[in-house]
Design an enzyme around this catalytic site. Structure first.
Site, mmCIF file in Angstrom:
data_model
loop_
_atom_site.group_PDB
_atom_site.id
_atom_site.type_symbol
_atom_site.label_atom_id
_atom_site.label_comp_id
_atom_site.label_asym_id
_atom_site.label_seq_id
_atom_site.Cartn_x
_atom_site.Cartn_y
_atom_site.Cartn_z
ATOM 1 C CG LEU A 46 -2.274 -0.450 1.239
ATOM 2 C CD1 LEU A 46 -2.913 -0.279 2.440
ATOM 3 C CD2 LEU A 46 -2.836 -0.248 -0.088
ATOM 4 N NE ARG A 47 5.923 1.238 -2.671
ATOM 5 C CZ ARG A 47 6.245 -0.141 -2.240
ATOM 6 N NH1 ARG A 47 6.231 -0.788 -1.207
ATOM 7 N NH2 ARG A 47 6.749 -0.734 -3.473
ATOM 8 C CG HIS A 52 10.122 -12.996 -0.569
ATOM 9 N ND1 HIS A 52 9.680 -12.096 -1.523
ATOM 10 C CD2 HIS A 52 11.633 -12.935 -0.684
ATOM 11 C CE1 HIS A 52 10.806 -11.810 -2.519
ATOM 12 N NE2 HIS A 52 11.672 -12.498 -2.055
ATOM 13 C CG ASP A 108 4.144 -9.554 -5.376
ATOM 14 O OD1 ASP A 108 3.868 -9.107 -4.272
ATOM 15 O OD2 ASP A 108 5.018 -9.999 -5.711
#
Lengths: 317, 435
Positions: free
Chosen positions: B70-71, B186, B312
């Site tokens: 989202l930042r 990840h 992503d």
């Protein structure tokens, strides 16, 4: 270099041949490209390549400016593209660019409308080095096809190796690479070369042996265990050179690490080593590149505007 | 504000969870699905406040995007909850889960509450949070898995970083059992990926760029499967890209391990050649792989080894992308391209329309245990109306995301979201929608 055709390479080499003679005269300067501007833009230090381009430009009558990174805005945080735009606004005719990142010269060439010569980008290409190597070989043996050339050393990180592989392969030479497996890039077989990890086998019956520089930071432990071991198995000495053809000769793009990749005696043996001729050919080849890239650009018209053909931009070549 | 009664008529109703595919209607009442099906309004015109004639277009549950960066908070110049919300709605997404790599990191309850409040205020897409598995995503100390779960966190992950330390990860897996939490990895062994810029192989050699070997992913997946077998915790691999890693996961699933995985559209819609002449918009982590791996990803989606497709979404501005390749940031935006790229799998006949939709609706919702992604009476009316066949061209300039780093610019695609409805409110309507 990748993508250049045999006839284009031959044209460059033929043109350079003529400049070799000019450079041997007492008066080395011609006014062929008088009034054009060449900017040497080196983001990575290199005295010899920069000097070579500077001389090449001056001998063709161009105004040459050297931009050194230490004093440029890049140190102040300016991006590559901004630097390119700024220089472009000054209407240079040729930009000679060296950068530590692969692809950086290509990126810069997309943003300017003058000719761009790649003077080395990261581990990607160093086209003028390959051309000067080819000219050296051609003048010594008279041809490039049907020769066996062994390129030895740090292939993985070498732009010189990549450009030489593309050029020699295009010109019909048989190319071998010889290196410890840690210094070979993956999928080397897809480059149309033969791969060796043993110098004696790799050098067998070669016409030309090209040595590459091993960067200091790769010598100790990370890629090869030690300088001593590297020299023992991958350094060129008279013993290993004996496996090549009797008249085979040795090349090196410089600067050399004596006693690491090449024995001092060999480097200084003027019968076997052409390292100094390579430097001489460097100026001639760079004159040819500058000449061919700018010759066909229209001279300033009555309005003072210069027409620049966008297709002239040489990109990574 | 409750939206009253709205009827959507003449729709091709699609519910991937039940396999429903029939022409019918949906009645929305007070923001919830009151009823749906072929039988509805057969008797005559409905008495409702608003009627939407879908004219045969598809009506499906809104998309659930289980992996979005989202930042906000921290890097709002790249994206924020409003711009991401607009982008998601334009892509038919009604609910998403955001990674913890914000600034500050989502590793504490107040940050979760902050994002929940901002999402409420924005009144756009529904936002769920991942929390970091370790404090500050440093890979050392565990976050408060219990308290964070209670605060509504959907799963735990160190985001774009692998949780490398085997002891830390195995402990986290054990501890998480008590709270029935899911852990997301990840999968990339960092020492093998170190300094890597793209997939290791011929193209990287030609471009003179250092490579990230496929083994970086394979090794991590194989190791983690061993760790996962030591506990009963649900374990999920994000964006899997290699054939061997998928084989390992396929095998583990057969053995009954509670492992799942997702991939992103760029791993089945592109291969490494998208980098071409140093295109930094195709620089992404994990890297785009070769054609063999791309096909393996397609096959794994088709056979269900890959449970879900997530965008992503990783916004980066021009300043961090218009650089020499080695200096550019990793990442691709994906909210607005998730639906059309997923539909490529259907148009290319790798799977049915319902199967393709399941990977972006009910399946990711089930993984995150969200009550979403399906048509259920009484559930919130989070819906998308789309045309699965409409041809259009992706245009970076028209994107609503604040960052435009997409390698899909100018790509011709088929299938477009035309109307996106959240809790019965129409929050997006395509300018050219025939509705």
């Amino acid at each position: 270099m990748e993508g250049l055709s045999a006839s284009e390479i031959s044209l460059l080499l033929d043109t350079a041949d003529g400049y070799v003679e000019q450079n041997r005269q007492a008066d080395k300067k011609r006014d062929l490209l008088h009034g054009r501007t060449l900017i040497n833009l080196f983001f990575e230090n290199s005295t010899r390549t920069r000097t070579s381009f500077e001389l090449a430009g001056k001998r063709l009558g161009l105004d040459v400016i050297n931009m050194s990174v230490a004093t440029s805005a890049i140190k102040k945080g300016e991006t590559l593209i901004d630097t390119a735009m700024t220089l472009n606004a000054m209407h240079p005719d040729v930009l000679v660019v060296r950068h530590a990142d692969s692809g950086a010269v290509e990126l810069l060439s997309q943003k300017v409308n003058c000719s761009v010569i790649n003077a080395g980008d990261g581990s990607h290409e160093h086209p003028t080095q390959a051309l000067l190597d080819a000219l050296t070989i051609r003048r010594r043996i008279g041809r490039l096809n049907n020769l066996t050339v062994a390129i030895c050393g740090d292939i993985a990180h070498s732009r010189v190796a990549r450009s030489n592989i593309h050029l020699l392969h295009t010109m019909g030479a048989r190319v071998r690479v010889v290196a410890p497996p840690t210094l070979l890039p993956p999928a080397m077989d897809r480059f149309g070369v033969e791969v060796f990890t043993d110098m004696r086998k790799g050098l067998a019956d070669c016409d030309v042996v090209m040595m590459l520089r091993l960067q200091l930071e790769r010598m100790q432990g990370s890629f090869v265990p030690s300088v001593r071991e590297y020299y023992r198995y991958f350094g060129l000495d008279a013993d290993k050179l004996a496996y090549a053809k009797p008249d085979a000769f040795v090349m090196h793009p410089g600067p050399m690490n004596r006693g690491v990749e090449i024995a001092s005696e060999l480097a200084d043996d003027i019968d076997r080593s052409v390292i100094r001729q390579q430097v001489e050919m460097g100026v001639a080849v760079r004159m040819a590149c500058i000449d061919i890239l700018t010759r066909n650009q229209a001279r300033p018209g009555p309005t003072g505007d210069t027409y620049v053909d966008p297709t002239e931009t040489a990109g990574g070549n | 504000m409750p939206a009253g009664r709205i009827a959507y008529l003449n729709a091709r109703l699609l519910d991937p969870a039940t396999g429903l595919d029939e022409t019918g209607a949906v009645l929305v009442e007070d923001g919830k699905i009151a009823d749906f099906g072929a039988h509805l309004f057969k008797g005559g015109a409905p008495s409702v406040r608003q009627v939407v004639d879908c004219a045969g277009l598809c009506l499906a549950p809104g998309l659930v995007d289980m992996r979005v960066q989202l930042r906000e908070p921290g890097q709002e110049h790249l994206e924020d909850i409003n711009s991401a919300g607009d982008a998601a709605l334009a892509g038919g997404i009604t609910q998403l889960a955001c990674l913890p790599n914000t600034q500050p990191v989502i590793d504490d309850v107040p940050v979760v509450e902050f994002i929940a409040r901002r999402a409420r205020e924005a009144k756009k897409v529904k936002i769920n949070c991942y929390a970091a598995l370790t404090k500050g995503m440093q890979g050392k100390e565990l976050t408060e898995i219990g308290l964070l779960s209670e605060a509504g966190v959907v799963a735990f992950t160190d985001g774009e970083k692998a949780t490398v330390n085997a002891k830390t990860l195995s402990r986290a897996l054990k501890y998480a059992e008590a709270f029935d939490a899911m852990i997301v990895q990840h999968p990339e062994e960092p020492s093998l990926a170190e300094n890597g810029l793209m997939n290791k192989g011929e193209l990287a050699s030609r471009l003179g760029l250092s490579g990230i070997p496929r083994e970086a992913e394979i090794i991590m997946v194989e190791r983690d499967l061993r760790l996962a077998a030591m506990s009963g915790t649900r374990f999920h691999f994000a964006h899997v890209t290699t054939a061997e890693a998928l084989d390992a996961i396929r095998k583990a699933k057969k053995q009954g391990l509670p492992v799942t995985c997702d991939t992103a559209p760029h791993y089945f819609a592109l291969n490494e050649t998208a980098i071409g002449n140093y295109r930094t918009f195709a620089k992404v982590s994990p890297p785009l792989r070769d054609e063999g791996d791309r096909q393996a990803v397609v096959a794994a989606i088709a056979d269900g080894t890959i449970d879900a497709i997530a965008s992503d979404h990783a916004p980066h501005d021009q300043d961090s992308k218009r650089l020499p390749f080695p200096q550019a940031s990793f990442g691709i935006i994906g909210l607005e391209t998730l639906l059309p790229l997923t539909l490529e799998l259907y148009h290319n006949k790798h799977m049915t329309l319902l199967e393709a939709l399941a990977a972006v609706t009910c399946k990711p919702a089930d993984l995150l245990r969200l009550k979403a992604g399906r048509l259920v009476r009484g559930a919130p009316a989070d819906l998308v109306i789309f045309d699965p066949d409409r041809p259009w061209q992706i245009d970076e300039a028209k994107m609503k995301s604040r960052s435009k780093n997409t390698p899909f610019d100018k790509r011709p695609v088929q299938g477009k979201a035309l109307m996106t409805i959240v809790d019965g409110r129409t929050l997006f309507r395509a300018p050219d929608a025939p509705l």
